[in-house]
Design a protein around this motif. Structure first.
Motif, PDB file in Angstrom:
ATOM      1  N   THR A  48     -11.508   9.710   8.771  1.00 49.98           N
ATOM      2  CA  THR A  48     -10.577   8.768   9.801  1.00 49.98           C
ATOM      3  C   THR A  48     -11.160   7.332   8.289  1.00 49.98           C
ATOM      4  OG1 THR A  48     -11.376   7.706  11.280  1.00 49.98           O
ATOM      5  CG2 THR A  48     -10.030   9.622  11.330  1.00 49.98           C
ATOM      6  N   SER A  49      -9.813   6.687   8.615  1.00 49.05           N
ATOM      7  CA  SER A  49      -9.674   5.294   7.668  1.00 49.05           C
ATOM      8  C   SER A  49      -9.219   4.567   8.458  1.00 49.05           C
ATOM      9  CB  SER A  49      -9.151   5.497   6.244  1.00 49.05           C
ATOM     10  OG  SER A  49      -8.209   5.293   7.543  1.00 49.05           O
ATOM     11  N   SER A  50      -9.210   3.232   8.632  1.00 51.93           N
ATOM     12  CA  SER A  50      -8.944   2.349   9.407  1.00 51.93           C
ATOM     13  C   SER A  50      -7.087   2.048   8.852  1.00 51.93           C
ATOM     14  CB  SER A  50      -9.819   0.913   9.311  1.00 51.93           C
ATOM     15  OG  SER A  50      -8.758   0.400   7.620  1.00 51.93           O
ATOM     16  N   GLY A  51      -6.527   2.689   8.695  1.00 52.54           N
ATOM     17  CA  GLY A  51      -5.272   2.306   8.261  1.00 52.54           C
ATOM     18  C   GLY A  51      -5.091   1.125   7.245  1.00 52.54           C
ATOM     19  N   SER A  52      -6.066   0.954   6.620  1.00 54.63           N
ATOM     20  CA  SER A  52      -6.046   0.336   5.374  1.00 54.63           C
ATOM     21  C   SER A  52      -5.082  -0.045   5.043  1.00 54.63           C
ATOM     22  CB  SER A  52      -7.117  -0.601   4.630  1.00 54.63           C
ATOM     23  OG  SER A  52      -7.150   0.569   3.767  1.00 54.63           O
ATOM     24  N   GLY A  53      -4.302   1.011   4.093  1.00 52.16           N
ATOM     25  CA  GLY A  53      -2.826   1.412   3.038  1.00 52.16           C
ATOM     26  C   GLY A  53      -3.408   2.387   2.425  1.00 52.16           C
ATOM     27  N   LEU A  54      -4.466   2.061   2.302  1.00 52.16           N
ATOM     28  CA  LEU A  54      -5.668   2.349   0.385  1.00 52.16           C
ATOM     29  C   LEU A  54      -4.988   3.446   0.174  1.00 52.16           C
ATOM     30  CD1 LEU A  54      -9.126   1.528   0.051  1.00 52.16           C
ATOM     31  CD2 LEU A  54      -7.023   0.510  -0.605  1.00 52.16           C
ATOM     32  N   GLU A  55      -4.613   5.148   1.192  1.00 51.29           N
ATOM     33  CA  GLU A  55      -4.605   5.945   0.897  1.00 51.29           C
ATOM     34  C   GLU A  55      -2.489   6.210   0.498  1.00 51.29           C
ATOM     35  OE1 GLU A  55      -6.191   5.104   3.791  1.00 51.29           O
ATOM     36  OE2 GLU A  55      -6.738   6.261   5.051  1.00 51.29           O
ATOM     37  N   LYS A  56      -1.979   4.580   0.710  1.00 52.59           N
ATOM     38  CA  LYS A  56      -1.034   4.950  -0.216  1.00 52.59           C
ATOM     39  C   LYS A  56      -0.634   4.708  -1.113  1.00 52.59           C
ATOM     40  CE  LYS A  56       1.327   4.633   4.865  1.00 52.59           C
ATOM     41  NZ  LYS A  56       1.727   3.766   5.396  1.00 52.59           N
ATOM     42  N   LEU A  57      -1.591   4.105  -1.608  1.00 53.75           N
ATOM     43  CA  LEU A  57      -1.294   3.663  -3.235  1.00 53.75           C
ATOM     44  C   LEU A  57      -2.320   4.529  -4.496  1.00 53.75           C
ATOM     45  CD1 LEU A  57      -3.694   0.493  -2.615  1.00 53.75           C
ATOM     46  CD2 LEU A  57      -1.638   0.903  -2.701  1.00 53.75           C
ATOM     47  N   SER A  58      -1.723   4.444  -5.508  1.00 50.03           N
ATOM     48  CA  SER A  58      -2.425   5.161  -6.484  1.00 50.03           C
ATOM     49  C   SER A  58      -3.820   5.099  -6.923  1.00 50.03           C
ATOM     50  CB  SER A  58      -1.567   5.005  -8.200  1.00 50.03           C
ATOM     51  OG  SER A  58      -1.688   4.123  -8.410  1.00 50.03           O
ATOM     52  N   ALA A 213     -14.451   1.857   0.583  1.00 48.24           N
ATOM     53  CA  ALA A 213     -14.191   1.681   1.476  1.00 48.24           C
ATOM     54  C   ALA A 213     -13.007   0.900   1.626  1.00 48.24           C
ATOM     55  CB  ALA A 213     -14.999   0.003   2.377  1.00 48.24           C
ATOM     56  N   THR A 214     -12.557   2.348   3.261  1.00 50.47           N
ATOM     57  CA  THR A 214     -11.643   1.904   3.981  1.00 50.47           C
ATOM     58  C   THR A 214     -11.134   0.755   5.307  1.00 50.47           C
ATOM     59  OG1 THR A 214     -11.617   3.471   5.005  1.00 50.47           O
ATOM     60  CG2 THR A 214     -10.044   4.163   2.822  1.00 50.47           C
ATOM     61  N   GLU A 215     -12.529  -0.076   5.359  1.00 49.55           N
ATOM     62  CA  GLU A 215     -12.213  -0.351   6.169  1.00 49.55           C
ATOM     63  C   GLU A 215     -12.940  -1.980   5.486  1.00 49.55           C
ATOM     64  OE1 GLU A 215     -13.584   1.854  10.931  1.00 49.55           O
ATOM     65  OE2 GLU A 215     -14.263   0.374   9.479  1.00 49.55           O
TER      66      GLU A 215
END
Length: 259
Positions: A48-58, A213-215
């Protein structure tokens, strides 16, 4: 004996790390990533990630953010294990933007060196295998004379100034530039317990995978290369932490005085 050979090896490590940031691939989801290192550490899709929003980016957008984060770091630790110039290499160095550093380098049967740079002095301790592999008969003589003692040189001296430049983290991080590429966004995973998202690029026989890193800041945590002539793994950690660069005490050989 001059330290150019060791410097060349250290610069090769830096070049290895920076290759990832300059790859200009042609696949998929335009972006930037990659690097020349191997040793796979495949991530778990359930991480899981911290909800940084990276997953929504290209892929390219994630990579650009990572490059900017890396350039903002005031210090970091770099670890490499792989192949450089046809031979095995392991490498560990903590460095900061003030030019302080501490670490070590080993080159298989060619031996290794420990390195510290603090203030205006560079300290190095070479093992016997290194002296012999780099200096032939003179190297063997140097190994007998110096043994396992630390050596020191002025950072501005001919034998040490390039080491001093290498110890400046800003010099290495300057190579982390955003720009066009073809990074493909992958699954989430962890790197040493830290949530991350993967970016992958393929060029010729080499496949490069970056772990971002997503956190916290989207730092580049790991770069992996499979295939090609220089597989290996590079990890980055300890961002913005103080570098423990303390001058060695005791019987230290002054190389400047030896000429």
């Amino acid at each position: 004996m001059r330290s150019t050979t060791t410097l060349a090896a250290l610069c090769a490590v830096t070049a290895l790390a920076l290759t990832a940031c300059g790859t200009d691939g042609k696949d998929g989801d335009a972006g930037k990533s990659g690097q020349k290192v191997s040793a796979s550490s495949k991530g778990s899709p359930s991480a899981t990630s911290s909800g940084s929003g990276l997953e929504k980016l290209s892929g390219p957008e994630i990579a650009d953010k990572a490059m900017k984060a890396m350039k903002s770091a005031k210090s970091l630790t770099t670890d490499l294990k792989g192949t450089v110039d046809g031979g095995p290499m392991t490498y560990h160095l903590s460095s900061d933007s003030k030019g302080e550093c501490a670490g070590s380098l080993t080159m298989g049967s060619d031996g290794g060196v420990e390195l510290i740079k603090t203030g205006d002095m560079v300290y190095m301790k070479f093992d016997r295998a290194f002296w012999k592999s780099q200096g032939g008969k003179d190297g063997a003589a140097a190994a007998d004379m110096i043994g396992d003692r630390w050596t020191k040189s002025k950072a501005t001296g001919a034998d040490a100034k390039d080491f001093a430049t290498f110890c400046d983290s800003d010099t290495m991080l300057a190579g982390f530039q955003d720009g066009p590429s073809a990074a493909r966004k992958g699954k989430t995973t962890t790197v040493d317990g830290k949530p991350a998202i993967t970016l992958t690029e393929t060029e010729g026989k080499e496949t490069y995978t970056a772990y971002i890193a997503t956190e916290g800041k989207p730092y580049l945590l790991k770069l992996v290369t499979k295939g090609g002539k220089e597989p290996g793994t590079v990890k980055f950690s300890d961002f913005d932490k103080p570098v423990d660069a303390k001058a060695p005490t005791g019987d230290v050989v002054d190389l400047d005085s030896l000429g």
